[in-house]
Design a protein around this motif. Structure first.
Motif, mmCIF file in Angstrom:
data_model
loop_
_atom_site.group_PDB
_atom_site.id
_atom_site.type_symbol
_atom_site.label_atom_id
_atom_site.label_comp_id
_atom_site.label_asym_id
_atom_site.label_seq_id
_atom_site.Cartn_x
_atom_site.Cartn_y
_atom_site.Cartn_z
ATOM 1 N N ARG A 1 0.854 -1.193 0.000
ATOM 2 C CA ARG A 1 0.000 0.000 0.000
ATOM 3 C C ARG A 1 0.890 1.243 0.000
ATOM 4 N NH1 ARG A 1 -3.922 -2.632 -1.651
ATOM 5 N NH2 ARG A 1 -5.196 -3.772 -0.208
ATOM 6 N N SER B 1 1.568 5.234 0.219
ATOM 7 C CA SER B 1 0.882 6.293 0.949
ATOM 8 C C SER B 1 1.448 7.695 0.739
ATOM 9 C CB SER B 1 0.912 5.979 2.452
ATOM 10 O OG SER B 1 2.260 5.868 2.890
ATOM 11 N N ARG B 2 2.661 7.821 0.232
ATOM 12 C CA ARG B 2 3.242 9.163 0.089
ATOM 13 C C ARG B 2 4.301 9.165 -0.990
ATOM 14 N NH1 ARG B 2 6.581 11.263 4.963
ATOM 15 N NH2 ARG B 2 8.324 11.855 3.672
ATOM 16 N N GLY C 1 5.407 3.541 1.802
ATOM 17 C CA GLY C 1 4.257 2.661 1.888
ATOM 18 C C GLY C 1 4.396 1.652 3.005
#
Length: 133
Positions: free
Chosen positions: A76, A78-79, A103
């Motif tokens: 996943r 995330s930034r 992530g």
């Protein structure tokens, strides 16, 4: 894995501040070409985040593109932090984007730092490869 359609009302994964559909989603869904290497980098990061392997393959240079790409559903993102860019503008033929992506995979934090090279093929930006550091 998040589908492209379910990500529509959400903020874009590239953290531009726009919604997904008004930012990277437009490149993913209708073939609109990002006008700069950095925007292509952002749209490719977002494709990883939403699980759009087809877009990643379409925006990969034919010489370096893998035959297939399977994305890890446990990962996943995330930034995304863009560290620097060199060239890659609307009138350039090549460019470099250095970034760090953050992530989680199976609860473990991870980050990927890369300096990517981009070139134009038939007027469209494509990802060529990563520069060895």
């Amino acid at each position: 894995m998040t589908s492209v359609d379910s990500a529509a009302p959400e903020r874009c994964p590239c953290l531009s501040g726009e919604t997904y559909l008004n930012c990277c989603g437009r490149y993913h869904r209708d073939g609109t070409t990002p006008p700069t290497a950095e925007l292509l980098m952002r749209s490719r990061y977002s494709a990883f985040a939403v699980g759009d392997a087809g877009y990643l393959l379409r925006t990969w240079h034919p010489r370096t593109r893998p035959a297939a790409l399977e994305l890890d559903e446990a990962l996943r993102w995330s930034r995304l932090d863009i560290e620097r860019t060199e060239s890659g503008g609307m009138f350039d033929t090549d460019g470099v984007v250095e970034f760090t992506a953050y992530g989680r995979e199976n609860g473990e934090r991870l980050q990927q730092h890369e300096t990517s090279r981009f070139v134009r093929v038939d007027g469209r930006w494509v990802y060529l490869d990563a520069v060895d550091e």
